[in-house]
Design a protein around this motif. Sequence first.
Motif, short mmCIF file in Angstrom:
data_model
loop_
_atom_site.label_atom_id
_atom_site.label_comp_id
_atom_site.label_asym_id
_atom_site.label_seq_id
_atom_site.Cartn_x
_atom_site.Cartn_y
_atom_site.Cartn_z
N ASP A 239 0.84 -1.21 0.00
CA ASP A 239 0.00 0.00 0.00
C ASP A 239 0.87 1.26 0.00
N GLY A 240 1.95 1.22 -0.78
CA GLY A 240 2.79 2.40 -0.95
C GLY A 240 3.91 2.52 0.07
N ARG A 241 3.88 1.73 1.16
CA ARG A 241 4.93 1.84 2.18
C ARG A 241 6.02 0.81 1.92
N GLN A 242 7.26 1.28 1.99
CA GLN A 242 8.38 0.38 1.72
C GLN A 242 8.44 -0.75 2.74
N VAL A 243 8.68 -1.95 2.24
CA VAL A 243 8.78 -3.11 3.13
C VAL A 243 10.07 -3.90 2.85
N GLY A 244 11.11 -3.22 2.35
CA GLY A 244 12.39 -3.89 2.16
C GLY A 244 12.45 -4.68 0.87
N CYS A 245 13.50 -5.49 0.75
CA CYS A 245 13.66 -6.24 -0.49
C CYS A 245 13.49 -7.73 -0.28
N ALA A 246 13.35 -8.18 0.96
CA ALA A 246 13.14 -9.62 1.22
C ALA A 246 12.40 -9.75 2.54
N ALA A 247 11.16 -10.20 2.49
CA ALA A 247 10.38 -10.28 3.72
C ALA A 247 9.24 -11.28 3.61
N ARG A 248 8.72 -11.62 4.78
CA ARG A 248 7.52 -12.44 4.86
C ARG A 248 6.45 -11.57 5.50
N LEU A 249 5.29 -11.44 4.84
CA LEU A 249 4.26 -10.54 5.32
C LEU A 249 2.92 -11.25 5.43
N ILE A 250 2.02 -10.65 6.20
CA ILE A 250 0.63 -11.09 6.19
C ILE A 250 -0.13 -10.04 5.40
N LEU A 251 -0.57 -10.44 4.23
CA LEU A 251 -1.24 -9.50 3.32
C LEU A 251 -2.74 -9.59 3.58
N ARG A 252 -3.36 -8.42 3.80
CA ARG A 252 -4.79 -8.43 4.15
C ARG A 252 -5.64 -8.14 2.91
N PRO A 253 -6.89 -8.62 2.93
CA PRO A 253 -7.77 -8.38 1.77
C PRO A 253 -7.79 -6.89 1.43
N GLY A 254 -7.62 -6.58 0.15
CA GLY A 254 -7.67 -5.20 -0.31
C GLY A 254 -6.32 -4.50 -0.34
N GLU A 255 -5.29 -5.12 0.23
CA GLU A 255 -3.96 -4.50 0.19
C GLU A 255 -3.29 -4.76 -1.16
N THR A 256 -2.39 -3.86 -1.54
CA THR A 256 -1.62 -4.10 -2.77
C THR A 256 -0.14 -4.23 -2.39
N LEU A 257 0.55 -4.96 -3.25
CA LEU A 257 1.98 -5.18 -3.07
C LEU A 257 2.63 -4.87 -4.41
N THR A 258 3.66 -4.02 -4.40
CA THR A 258 4.33 -3.69 -5.66
C THR A 258 5.82 -3.96 -5.55
N ALA A 259 6.40 -4.30 -6.69
CA ALA A 259 7.85 -4.54 -6.75
C ALA A 259 8.45 -3.78 -7.91
N ALA B 61 4.67 -4.83 12.85
CA ALA B 61 3.71 -5.52 12.01
C ALA B 61 2.30 -5.26 12.50
N PRO B 62 1.25 -5.29 11.70
CA PRO B 62 1.34 -5.56 10.29
C PRO B 62 1.69 -4.34 9.44
N HIS B 63 1.50 -3.11 9.96
CA HIS B 63 1.82 -1.93 9.16
C HIS B 63 2.95 -1.17 9.79
N PHE B 64 3.94 -0.80 9.03
CA PHE B 64 5.07 -0.08 9.59
C PHE B 64 5.53 0.88 8.51
N GLY B 65 5.67 2.13 8.90
CA GLY B 65 5.97 3.13 7.88
C GLY B 65 7.44 3.48 7.83
N GLY B 66 7.85 3.95 6.70
CA GLY B 66 9.14 4.60 6.56
C GLY B 66 10.36 3.70 6.62
N ARG B 67 10.16 2.40 6.59
CA ARG B 67 11.31 1.51 6.64
C ARG B 67 11.98 1.46 5.26
N SER B 68 13.26 1.70 5.23
CA SER B 68 13.92 1.69 3.93
C SER B 68 14.57 0.34 3.70
N PRO B 69 14.82 0.00 2.44
CA PRO B 69 15.31 -1.35 2.15
C PRO B 69 16.70 -1.59 2.74
#
Lengths: 239, 327
Positions: free
Chosen positions: B88-108, B319-327
């Motif tokens: 959802d637009g917030r950086q989550v690094g380059c290698a991770a395991r996440l819990i993706l919730r209905p309606g969320e988007t993930l981009t690479a 988790a599950p949402h964390f802002g501003g983390r850079s890769p």
Amino acid sequence: MYREARFLPAGESALVVEFGARIDPALNDQVRALDRALAANPIAGVVETVPTYRSLMVHFDPRLLSTAALVERIRSFEAEAPIEEKPPRHWLIPVCYEPPYAEDLSEVAAALGLSAPRVAELHAGATYRVYMYGFAPGYVFLGGLPVELAISRRPQPRPPVPAGSLLIAGGQALIAGISMPTGWYNLGCTPTILFDWKRDPPASIDIGDTVQFEPVEAAQFATLQQAAAQGRTVARQKA
Amino acid sequence: MPGALRILRAGFGATIQDGGRHGQLRYGITPAGPMDWRAFRTANLALGNHAERAAAVEIGVGGIEVFCATTTPIGVAFCGGGFSWRRDGRQVGCAARLILRPGETLTAHPGRHGVFAYLAVSGGLATPVELGSRATHTRSGIGGIDGRMLRDGDLLPLFAGGWPFGEARISAPWLDGDPAPVRVVLGPQDDYFGAAALNAFFGAEFRLTAGDRMAYRLEGPEIAHERGFNIVSDGIALGAIQIAGDRKPLILMADHPPTGGYPKLGHVIRADIGRLAQLRPGETCRFLPVGVEEARAAWLACENAVAATSRHLRPLQSAPHFGGRSP
């Protein structure tokens, strides 16, 4: 029996067992005999084997097998009696050598200084041995092309040929299993579905079988193609 | 089935892959499978999936944008090639395991290094098995979704899978770029080349000029044949270094044909093939000859390291949402 084979590594996960460097039925028989021996005496860790003209490639899992251990196991087959092969089959395959099914026939005729009907006659007059599959799904490599039809590969690949195309180049002949671009020349097309990856097994023709082509007219092609699409076999087998 | 992942934007080169299609090479059928097996397995293992059998999305330099069209949250893991990922637009690094919730988007998007990333889902993708595998081979149209690259709007069906874990960063050393030489086992046609050609191959730097899932083309000093360049076709294994008439190395990758008619100087070892796969056009590498036993030992060491992926997971704090983390 495999005393003269060369064992050549293809990385740490594959081994080439090479019986020679030529296209030769006797070499190909040795390849097939080893292939049968490996099928009859499975070695833990062998993933699959790929028979080619003159060698057998053995793919294996290095977690379970080393190259040296695999070589030793294959050498031990020398002492064992060869596995009987099931008798090869002889196929009569209908082929149309007329437009629009013979896209490159006149180009080949011009390059070889022959008439188009003569090229078709030579191609249909030979008996071919099936040596291997390769290149792309269902591509059957045949030996026995008349020397008059030796033409080198195209410098650049041509647009895709349809599945079932009869191709020649480099003194070799093959039947195309699926539509792909190719550097070979298309002399004709068979309506027979010799390869369908949704079938089990996907390929009808076995290595070691022999093949002859039977010319059919363009008017017949559509009828045969329809029959083939309905699952009816339009190639015949001869004892 | 808990729903699907919807592809909002499929960049060029995105396909579905699993460990590959084995047992059909004898009919001319390509193995396919991941270009970087280390990253592919890591993504699966981070979720507790089977390392090879679970199908995942292989993402190329075009990147990807997916939408979680499920009714319940799903576990996902991504890694490979230093891509930059956002939820959802917030950086989550380059290698991770996440819990993706209905309606969320993930981009690479591609990052500083590498060309292939993997997106795995808990339980794997539920696309059809064709000839024993879900791997896509686009040239023959087998596997994945209709045998093609992914497109905008595709729905990727999922198996029911839980997420018995927390969100975590994957910090595995094999996912970093590494300039070490690419190791090669000579053969089977190294005798088609003289000492000068072999010295040239192992003594110089080569630059990647073009590459796709079938083959990587490199440029460096000429590798001259001593005995011509036409051989009677024989088998081809992953990593085969084929030298054709242009005297340039062509390295056969995951979509390699099962057989070919050019001499093969050697094979890139399995332990290093994923590293080679992550080279970008313009980047360079060197080659180092090793014996077949050393290659096997390197593969076993690499395989064992990847199998222990769970040791390289570090819990994410917010988790599950964390802002501003850079890769």
